[in-house]
Design a protein around this motif. Sequence first.
Motif, PDB file in Angstrom:
ATOM      1  N   GLY A  87      -0.132   3.244   9.524  1.00 17.40           N
ATOM      2  CA  GLY A  87      -0.995   2.711   8.478  1.00 17.40           C
ATOM      3  C   GLY A  87      -0.626   3.306   7.143  1.00 17.40           C
ATOM      4  O   GLY A  87       0.426   3.938   6.994  1.00 17.40           O
ATOM      5  N   HIS A  88      -1.504   3.122   6.154  1.00 15.44           N
ATOM      6  CA  HIS A  88      -1.310   3.668   4.811  1.00 15.44           C
ATOM      7  C   HIS A  88      -2.615   4.293   4.331  1.00 15.44           C
ATOM      8  O   HIS A  88      -3.685   3.694   4.476  1.00 15.44           O
ATOM      9  CB  HIS A  88      -0.887   2.575   3.832  1.00 15.44           C
ATOM     10  N   SER A  89      -2.512   5.466   3.732  1.00 15.78           N
ATOM     11  CA  SER A  89      -3.710   6.176   3.266  1.00 15.78           C
ATOM     12  C   SER A  89      -4.269   5.612   1.970  1.00 15.78           C
ATOM     13  O   SER A  89      -5.449   5.804   1.675  1.00 15.78           O
ATOM     14  CB  SER A  89      -3.395   7.665   3.069  1.00 15.78           C
ATOM     15  N   VAL A  90      -3.416   4.956   1.177  1.00 11.48           N
ATOM     16  CA  VAL A  90      -3.853   4.407  -0.109  1.00 11.48           C
ATOM     17  C   VAL A  90      -3.709   2.887  -0.032  1.00 11.48           C
ATOM     18  O   VAL A  90      -2.610   2.346  -0.174  1.00 11.48           O
ATOM     19  CB  VAL A  90      -3.019   4.983  -1.267  1.00 11.48           C
ATOM     20  N   PRO A  91      -4.808   2.173   0.216  1.00 13.37           N
ATOM     21  CA  PRO A  91      -4.718   0.737   0.492  1.00 13.37           C
ATOM     22  C   PRO A  91      -4.195  -0.087  -0.671  1.00 13.37           C
ATOM     23  O   PRO A  91      -3.522  -1.094  -0.472  1.00 13.37           O
ATOM     24  CB  PRO A  91      -6.167   0.349   0.835  1.00 13.37           C
ATOM     25  N   GLY A 104      -6.824   3.181   9.593  1.00 14.52           N
ATOM     26  CA  GLY A 104      -7.802   2.790   8.604  1.00 14.52           C
ATOM     27  C   GLY A 104      -9.057   2.231   9.252  1.00 14.52           C
ATOM     28  O   GLY A 104      -9.185   2.227  10.479  1.00 14.52           O
ATOM     29  N   PRO A 105     -10.017   1.799   8.446  1.00 14.03           N
ATOM     30  CA  PRO A 105      -9.891   1.684   6.991  1.00 14.03           C
ATOM     31  C   PRO A 105      -9.956   3.038   6.283  1.00 14.03           C
ATOM     32  O   PRO A 105     -10.711   3.921   6.700  1.00 14.03           O
ATOM     33  CB  PRO A 105     -11.095   0.834   6.606  1.00 14.03           C
ATOM     34  N   PRO A 143       0.826  -1.210   0.000  1.00 14.91           N
ATOM     35  CA  PRO A 143       0.000   0.000   0.000  1.00 14.91           C
ATOM     36  C   PRO A 143       0.859   1.258   0.000  1.00 14.91           C
ATOM     37  O   PRO A 143       2.029   1.213   0.352  1.00 14.91           O
ATOM     38  CB  PRO A 143      -0.829  -0.146   1.273  1.00 14.91           C
ATOM     39  N   GLY A 144       0.222   2.392  -0.369  1.00 12.18           N
ATOM     40  CA  GLY A 144       0.973   3.622  -0.537  1.00 12.18           C
ATOM     41  C   GLY A 144       0.641   4.664   0.512  1.00 12.18           C
ATOM     42  O   GLY A 144      -0.315   4.545   1.272  1.00 12.18           O
ATOM     43  N   ALA A 145       1.458   5.720   0.517  1.00 17.49           N
ATOM     44  CA  ALA A 145       1.261   6.874   1.395  1.00 17.49           C
ATOM     45  C   ALA A 145       1.190   6.477   2.862  1.00 17.49           C
ATOM     46  O   ALA A 145       0.139   6.575   3.506  1.00 17.49           O
ATOM     47  CB  ALA A 145       0.014   7.665   0.989  1.00 17.49           C
ATOM     48  N   PRO A 146       2.309   6.033   3.433  1.00 15.63           N
ATOM     49  CA  PRO A 146       2.299   5.650   4.843  1.00 15.63           C
ATOM     50  C   PRO A 146       1.982   6.836   5.740  1.00 15.63           C
ATOM     51  O   PRO A 146       2.349   7.976   5.434  1.00 15.63           O
ATOM     52  CB  PRO A 146       3.731   5.153   5.087  1.00 15.63           C
ATOM     53  N   VAL A 147       1.317   6.560   6.853  1.00 15.82           N
ATOM     54  CA  VAL A 147       1.076   7.564   7.882  1.00 15.82           C
ATOM     55  C   VAL A 147       1.963   7.226   9.073  1.00 15.82           C
ATOM     56  O   VAL A 147       1.855   6.142   9.650  1.00 15.82           O
ATOM     57  CB  VAL A 147      -0.398   7.610   8.309  1.00 15.82           C
ATOM     58  N   LEU A 148       2.851   8.146   9.412  1.00 17.78           N
ATOM     59  CA  LEU A 148       3.713   7.994  10.576  1.00 17.78           C
ATOM     60  C   LEU A 148       3.068   8.683  11.772  1.00 17.78           C
ATOM     61  O   LEU A 148       2.362   9.687  11.614  1.00 17.78           O
ATOM     62  CB  LEU A 148       5.088   8.597  10.313  1.00 17.78           C
ATOM     63  N   ARG A 149       3.359   8.175  12.972  1.00 19.07           N
ATOM     64  CA  ARG A 149       2.782   8.744  14.187  1.00 19.07           C
ATOM     65  C   ARG A 149       3.879   8.911  15.233  1.00 19.07           C
ATOM     66  O   ARG A 149       4.773   8.088  15.368  1.00 19.07           O
ATOM     67  CB  ARG A 149       1.683   7.825  14.721  1.00 19.07           C
ATOM     68  N   SER A 150       3.782  10.032  15.972  1.00 19.45           N
ATOM     69  CA  SER A 150       4.754  10.324  17.022  1.00 19.45           C
ATOM     70  C   SER A 150       4.067  11.115  18.120  1.00 19.45           C
ATOM     71  O   SER A 150       3.043  11.779  17.888  1.00 19.45           O
ATOM     72  CB  SER A 150       5.933  11.125  16.459  1.00 19.45           C
ATOM     73  N   THR A 187     -10.261   9.199   2.718  1.00 20.43           N
ATOM     74  CA  THR A 187     -10.576   9.632   4.083  1.00 20.43           C
ATOM     75  C   THR A 187     -10.597   8.435   5.032  1.00 20.43           C
ATOM     76  O   THR A 187     -10.783   7.285   4.630  1.00 20.43           O
ATOM     77  CB  THR A 187     -11.948  10.334   4.153  1.00 20.43           C
ATOM     78  N   ALA A 188     -10.403   8.756   6.313  1.00 17.06           N
ATOM     79  CA  ALA A 188     -10.487   7.760   7.378  1.00 17.06           C
ATOM     80  C   ALA A 188     -10.751   8.492   8.684  1.00 17.06           C
ATOM     81  O   ALA A 188     -10.347   9.648   8.860  1.00 17.06           O
ATOM     82  CB  ALA A 188      -9.207   6.940   7.477  1.00 17.06           C
TER      83      ALA A 188
END
Length: 536
Positions: A89-93, A148-149, A72-79, A142-143
Amino acid sequence: MDLSWSHQPLTRRRTLAAATGLAAGALLPPGSAHAAAAQYTNPVIWQDFADIDIMRVGDTYYASASTMHYSPGAPVLRSYDLVNWEIAGHSVPVLDFGAKYDLNGARGYVRGIWASSLAYRPSNRTFYWLGQIDFARTYLYTATAVEGPWSRLTTISTPYYDAGLLVDTDDTLYVAYGNTTISVAQLSPDGRSQVRTQEVFRTPSSVGTLEGARFYKINGQYYIFLTRPANGQYVLKSSSGPFGPYTMRQVLLDLRGPIPGGGVPHQGGLVRTQSGAWYYMAFVDAYPGGRVPALAPITWTSDGWPVVQLVNGAWGTTYPSPAVPAPPRQVTPMTGVDTFDGTTLKPRWEWNHNPDNTKWSVGDGLTLRTATVTHDLYWARNTLTHRVQGPTSTATAQLDHSAMRDGDRAGLALLRDSSAWIGLKRDGGATRVVMVTGLTMDGNWNTTGTGTETASAPVSGGRVWLRANADIRPGAPRPGTFSYSTDGVTFTRLGPAFSMGNDWRFFMGYRFALFNHATQALGGAVRVTRFEVSTP
């Protein structure tokens, strides 16, 4: 996103240039009040996460990055502190943008998810991802949680190149985008269509190219943060609304970065902490590893322009750690052991193009059934990739190869437009462990070499450990080395060192890659029971 949101509590954010000099900035004096405080070291993430968009929602920070042809594309990083990050997660499944992203008659190398935007809309408590694909159209996902999802909200016919999405204080959605000619679009209240678009700035020829837009509203003023690839950062400011007029100021140019031999920090985003401090997260060109995030404090001039805080005339290798509340938990490490338990892959994994989901499974290790008959790894589906951790790291895979069939090729690669691998060849009922180099692409990403076997050894039994070590520090010699073991304890070096390529034009950095493909017929399989990325 308006970074002065009242709902954010103020309880305390194309050539590689190994550059010198500075354009703007203030020094952090040694011996200052912060000198004895905890410090962080740049790069804050020594993995390939480029074209960063960054924001804070409450006490949590999020960032998005480019992934090109990986799925999947466009990972979402969290801190929780801007320094320690996890992949959430990823914004583009799935890259469902055409057959080439399935390696079906065509290939999507260096296409797909480019610089895109991540935003949060407080009115409906929803995350938005927006990006253009193949210069053809823009997609918006969107999520309600970054894990996700994620689902596709709409497709817009205007391709918003290098887009920055702004959720204004009145809840209106705006997009800044473009290369050299910068435009602003207004979206409909539901975000599904374009209401208006207008050119707002044309880059002076003396500056050259500006792109990589990030769009902010800060203290009632509108800012479009832009990069001059690959050695500068500029900002546009408007006091008259999102459609301008805008005036421009240079933020940095040819600024020495924090990675020896690496490039100038640029193309990222601004974020404000809970206490009102500002930071800029940029990326540094650091091939062969890719483009890696670095963090620096920002101050503001009295007339509202951002200034990068420098250390000895450069983007600092270390700075005082951001003053933020204690994190609620430790983030999940981006390296370590994976035994592929559970029902899904962990988010640190991405496939080379979309996988054939009928040909892999997890739960009792990772099973990779052959999905493609080919002699070319670049055409093989279901190659699973993991970013290399810098400055050096080692990947070790425990592989059960008892279900391989004649003609099958399975192993562990250092994957890019110039690649090498260690793995197994099953031919004539016999299995050998081999080291293969010379897998290459040209500048149009067509295969020019499918690999040459440089060393081999017979193996018996059904289990082997494969190991790849990667030194991704910029400069020479950039070695990748390979070894194997039959007991998981004693490893034997196989083949010569592989010099990893450092041409920036592939954009993505090297990855560790697990693969299994057929050269004769489908039906074989391998099982990866354990995979570990470790650092010295």
